[in-house]
Motif scaffolding. Structure first.
Motif, PDB file in Angstrom:
ATOM      1  N   HIS A  43      -7.267  -7.048   8.123  1.00 40.07           N
ATOM      2  CA  HIS A  43      -6.070  -7.390   7.355  1.00 40.07           C
ATOM      3  C   HIS A  43      -5.672  -8.850   7.543  1.00 40.07           C
ATOM      4  O   HIS A  43      -5.157  -9.487   6.619  1.00 40.07           O
ATOM      5  CB  HIS A  43      -4.923  -6.465   7.747  1.00 40.07           C
ATOM      6  CG  HIS A  43      -5.302  -5.020   7.732  1.00 40.07           C
ATOM      7  ND1 HIS A  43      -5.587  -4.355   6.560  1.00 40.07           N
ATOM      8  CD2 HIS A  43      -5.488  -4.118   8.738  1.00 40.07           C
ATOM      9  CE1 HIS A  43      -5.920  -3.103   6.848  1.00 40.07           C
ATOM     10  NE2 HIS A  43      -5.874  -2.940   8.152  1.00 40.07           N
ATOM     11  N   GLY A  49       4.829   6.109   8.590  1.00 43.92           N
ATOM     12  CA  GLY A  49       4.003   4.910   8.609  1.00 43.92           C
ATOM     13  C   GLY A  49       3.675   4.400   7.219  1.00 43.92           C
ATOM     14  O   GLY A  49       3.698   3.191   6.976  1.00 43.92           O
ATOM     15  N   VAL A  50       3.377   5.325   6.293  1.00 43.53           N
ATOM     16  CA  VAL A  50       3.053   4.937   4.925  1.00 43.53           C
ATOM     17  C   VAL A  50       4.235   4.231   4.266  1.00 43.53           C
ATOM     18  O   VAL A  50       4.064   3.240   3.533  1.00 43.53           O
ATOM     19  CB  VAL A  50       2.632   6.169   4.101  1.00 43.53           C
ATOM     20  CG1 VAL A  50       2.541   5.824   2.611  1.00 43.53           C
ATOM     21  CG2 VAL A  50       1.304   6.714   4.599  1.00 43.53           C
ATOM     22  N   THR A  59       3.245   0.437   6.757  1.00 43.09           N
ATOM     23  CA  THR A  59       2.079  -0.012   6.003  1.00 43.09           C
ATOM     24  C   THR A  59       2.376  -1.165   5.042  1.00 43.09           C
ATOM     25  O   THR A  59       1.567  -2.108   4.951  1.00 43.09           O
ATOM     26  CB  THR A  59       1.468   1.172   5.225  1.00 43.09           C
ATOM     27  OG1 THR A  59       1.096   2.191   6.159  1.00 43.09           O
ATOM     28  CG2 THR A  59       0.237   0.741   4.449  1.00 43.09           C
ATOM     29  N   GLN A  74       1.854  -4.687   6.414  1.00 42.58           N
ATOM     30  CA  GLN A  74       0.456  -4.997   6.703  1.00 42.58           C
ATOM     31  C   GLN A  74      -0.315  -5.332   5.426  1.00 42.58           C
ATOM     32  O   GLN A  74      -1.122  -6.266   5.409  1.00 42.58           O
ATOM     33  CB  GLN A  74      -0.207  -3.811   7.411  1.00 42.58           C
ATOM     34  CG  GLN A  74       0.380  -3.495   8.778  1.00 42.58           C
ATOM     35  CD  GLN A  74      -0.323  -2.309   9.410  1.00 42.58           C
ATOM     36  OE1 GLN A  74      -1.424  -2.419   9.954  1.00 42.58           O
ATOM     37  NE2 GLN A  74       0.314  -1.153   9.354  1.00 42.58           N
ATOM     38  N   VAL A  75      -0.064  -4.573   4.365  1.00 44.89           N
ATOM     39  CA  VAL A  75      -0.729  -4.861   3.095  1.00 44.89           C
ATOM     40  C   VAL A  75      -0.267  -6.220   2.568  1.00 44.89           C
ATOM     41  O   VAL A  75      -1.075  -7.006   2.047  1.00 44.89           O
ATOM     42  CB  VAL A  75      -0.443  -3.748   2.065  1.00 44.89           C
ATOM     43  CG1 VAL A  75      -1.080  -4.097   0.720  1.00 44.89           C
ATOM     44  CG2 VAL A  75      -0.961  -2.405   2.559  1.00 44.89           C
ATOM     45  N   TYR A 110       4.039  -2.640  -4.196  1.00 43.08           N
ATOM     46  CA  TYR A 110       3.367  -1.808  -3.196  1.00 43.08           C
ATOM     47  C   TYR A 110       2.703  -0.584  -3.826  1.00 43.08           C
ATOM     48  O   TYR A 110       1.687  -0.099  -3.333  1.00 43.08           O
ATOM     49  CB  TYR A 110       4.367  -1.379  -2.110  1.00 43.08           C
ATOM     50  CG  TYR A 110       3.755  -0.495  -1.051  1.00 43.08           C
ATOM     51  CD1 TYR A 110       2.619  -0.883  -0.347  1.00 43.08           C
ATOM     52  CD2 TYR A 110       4.307   0.752  -0.749  1.00 43.08           C
ATOM     53  CE1 TYR A 110       2.052  -0.070   0.619  1.00 43.08           C
ATOM     54  CE2 TYR A 110       3.744   1.573   0.226  1.00 43.08           C
ATOM     55  CZ  TYR A 110       2.627   1.149   0.909  1.00 43.08           C
ATOM     56  OH  TYR A 110       2.062   1.965   1.855  1.00 43.08           O
ATOM     57  N   ALA A 134      -1.390   2.248   0.232  1.00 43.87           N
ATOM     58  CA  ALA A 134      -2.271   2.845   1.240  1.00 43.87           C
ATOM     59  C   ALA A 134      -1.687   4.194   1.652  1.00 43.87           C
ATOM     60  O   ALA A 134      -0.966   4.294   2.645  1.00 43.87           O
ATOM     61  CB  ALA A 134      -2.417   1.913   2.434  1.00 43.87           C
ATOM     62  N   GLY A 188      -2.006   5.326   5.259  1.00 44.02           N
ATOM     63  CA  GLY A 188      -1.345   4.596   6.329  1.00 44.02           C
ATOM     64  C   GLY A 188      -2.215   3.612   7.085  1.00 44.02           C
ATOM     65  O   GLY A 188      -1.909   3.264   8.225  1.00 44.02           O
ATOM     66  N   LEU A 189      -3.314   3.145   6.470  1.00 41.98           N
ATOM     67  CA  LEU A 189      -4.238   2.208   7.105  1.00 41.98           C
ATOM     68  C   LEU A 189      -4.787   2.803   8.404  1.00 41.98           C
ATOM     69  O   LEU A 189      -5.551   3.741   8.370  1.00 41.98           O
ATOM     70  CB  LEU A 189      -3.559   0.851   7.321  1.00 41.98           C
ATOM     71  CG  LEU A 189      -3.093   0.136   6.034  1.00 41.98           C
ATOM     72  CD1 LEU A 189      -2.442  -1.191   6.361  1.00 41.98           C
ATOM     73  CD2 LEU A 189      -4.235  -0.052   5.051  1.00 41.98           C
ATOM     74  N   PRO A 248       0.517  -2.378  13.347  1.00 42.25           N
ATOM     75  CA  PRO A 248       1.489  -3.244  12.666  1.00 42.25           C
ATOM     76  C   PRO A 248       1.944  -4.414  13.527  1.00 42.25           C
ATOM     77  O   PRO A 248       2.110  -5.535  13.023  1.00 42.25           O
ATOM     78  CB  PRO A 248       2.654  -2.286  12.376  1.00 42.25           C
ATOM     79  CG  PRO A 248       2.028  -0.934  12.293  1.00 42.25           C
ATOM     80  CD  PRO A 248       0.912  -0.957  13.299  1.00 42.25           C
TER      81      PRO A 248
END
Length: 381
Positions: free
Chosen positions: A40, A101-102, A106, A109-110, A131, A146, A149-150, A312
């Protein structure tokens, strides 16, 4: 006999494996900031030497050991719970932190990935409406959502495995016996599922993980497994070290082209390497880590929040420091130390003290923990 039965029920060695493997995941993702693999956010200077070697070594067995231990844990869970309670607990302790987390962990991070990969310009607030634009499938791709949740894909996979295999586990009892032949059967099975290409996560296909999960339930949890392992551990350790050297040197020299004979041999070495280290880890944990202490109690409870938070935090710190002119060793030490301190402060001072956050991070309630002496908590399972 009483002592053996007590250990069978408690399985402190499995708790130690979860805690130590969680720390290994943390170190592995710190290495991802520096090695040549896509991630990432990447440092402005990458290392194709000892950091890459560490990533290859740990990545070979890291997620498989989590999956195998999770399969073993199902045995003890189903002994004490009905199928309905089992499903409910899985949804709460895996599904809730995954969803949390999603939604909250997340998107940043994206966003950082899009910024550092020159795929987006603007602030995080500007990015939020985007997103849900497309499904995130790979690093550097075009989709942003995502849903797994990566790094939390493990929770989703484990949740699916738990629901998918429950009818099988309930219908077929655990009368299967472990014998020396299984030391050869499983690596062969794992090698044979290699051509199956579904979804690759953490270096292995999810079918590979499913085989380990089922094998953990039926064979790794069998009382004959550890005595058989003790008699053959020198052989497994020798194979583990040898295949690690071959795998790492071969990878760093030149990864074989897909579909070639060398590619098949390379996958065979990788599979045997993974299998051998799993056996070595189980042996070492049983021999040296079959007793509880205060660190294990604390670490077991902290492992799920630590797992959920670690990437994260690493990605954010990496984003803040990736272009600094520091040498790689200095950046690595700083990233490890700063990330660990931030995660543990968030857990110790905030998450573990607030009931709502305990729920969101998949932890047991404080009432449940107090009612369970030497509670083993919720490590990733």
């Amino acid at each position: 006999m009483i002592k053996d039965q007590f250990r069978l029920n408690r399985q402190y060695d499995l708790d130690w494996i979860r805690v130590l493997a969680t720390i290994a995941v943390f170190l592995y993702h710190c290495s991802m900031f520096f090695n040549p693999f896509p991630w990432h956010v990447k440092n402005n200077e990458q290392d194709s030497g000892w950091i890459l070697a560490f990533s290859l070594f740990v990545g070979s067995w890291l997620m498989p050991i989590f999956i195998a231990v999770s399969g073993i844990s199902v045995v003890y869970t189903l002994q004490k719970r009905t199928a309905a309670v089992y499903i409910r607990e899985r949804l709460l302790r895996l599904g809730v932190p995954l969803l949390f987390g999603v939604i909250f962990l997340t998107p940043p991070q994206v966003y950082i990935e899009r910024i550092t990969h020159n795929q987006f310009n603007g602030s995080f607030i500007d990015f939020l409406p985007h997103y849900l634009d497309g499904v995130y499938l790979s690093i550097g791709g075009t989709g942003n959502f995502a849903f797994f949740g990566l790094h939390l894909w493990y929770l989703l996979v484990l949740l699916v495995f738990s629901l998918l295999t429950l009818p099988l586990f309930k219908k077929i009892g655990r009368k299967n016996k472990f014998s020396f032949v299984h030391f050869f059967i499983l690596p062969i099975v794992l090698f044979l599922v290699g051509p199956i290409k579904t979804v690759n996560l953490g270096g292995w296909d999810i079918v590979y993980y499913l085989v380990l999960f089922i094998y953990g339930y039926y064979f790794f949890s069998n009382e004959a497994f550890k005595p058989a392992l003790q008699k053959t551990i020198k052989f497994h350790f020798t194979i583990a070290v040898f295949t690690s050297l071959v795998f790492i040197v071969w990878f760093m020299k030149a990864v074989p082209q897909p579909g070639t004979i060398n590619d098949i041999l390379f996958y065979a070495v990788h599979t045997v390497n993974c299998w051998s280290w799993l056996l070595c880890i189980f042996f070492l944990a049983d021999k040296y880590l079959s007793v509880p202490n205060r660190f294990l109690t604390y670490g077991s409870e902290a492992s799920m929040p630590f797992y959920v938070l670690h990437q994260p935090v690493i990605v954010l710190l990496g984003f803040l420091m990736y272009d600094l002119p520091w040498p790689i060793p200095v950046k690595l030490i700083f990233l490890i130390a700063a990330s660990f301190v931030i995660i543990m402060l968030l857990y110790h001072l905030i998450i573990r003290r607030i009931p709502a956050l305990r729920f969101l991070f998949g932890m047991k309630s404080t009432t449940t923990v107090k009612e369970t002496p030497a509670a083993t908590g919720t490590a990733p399972r």
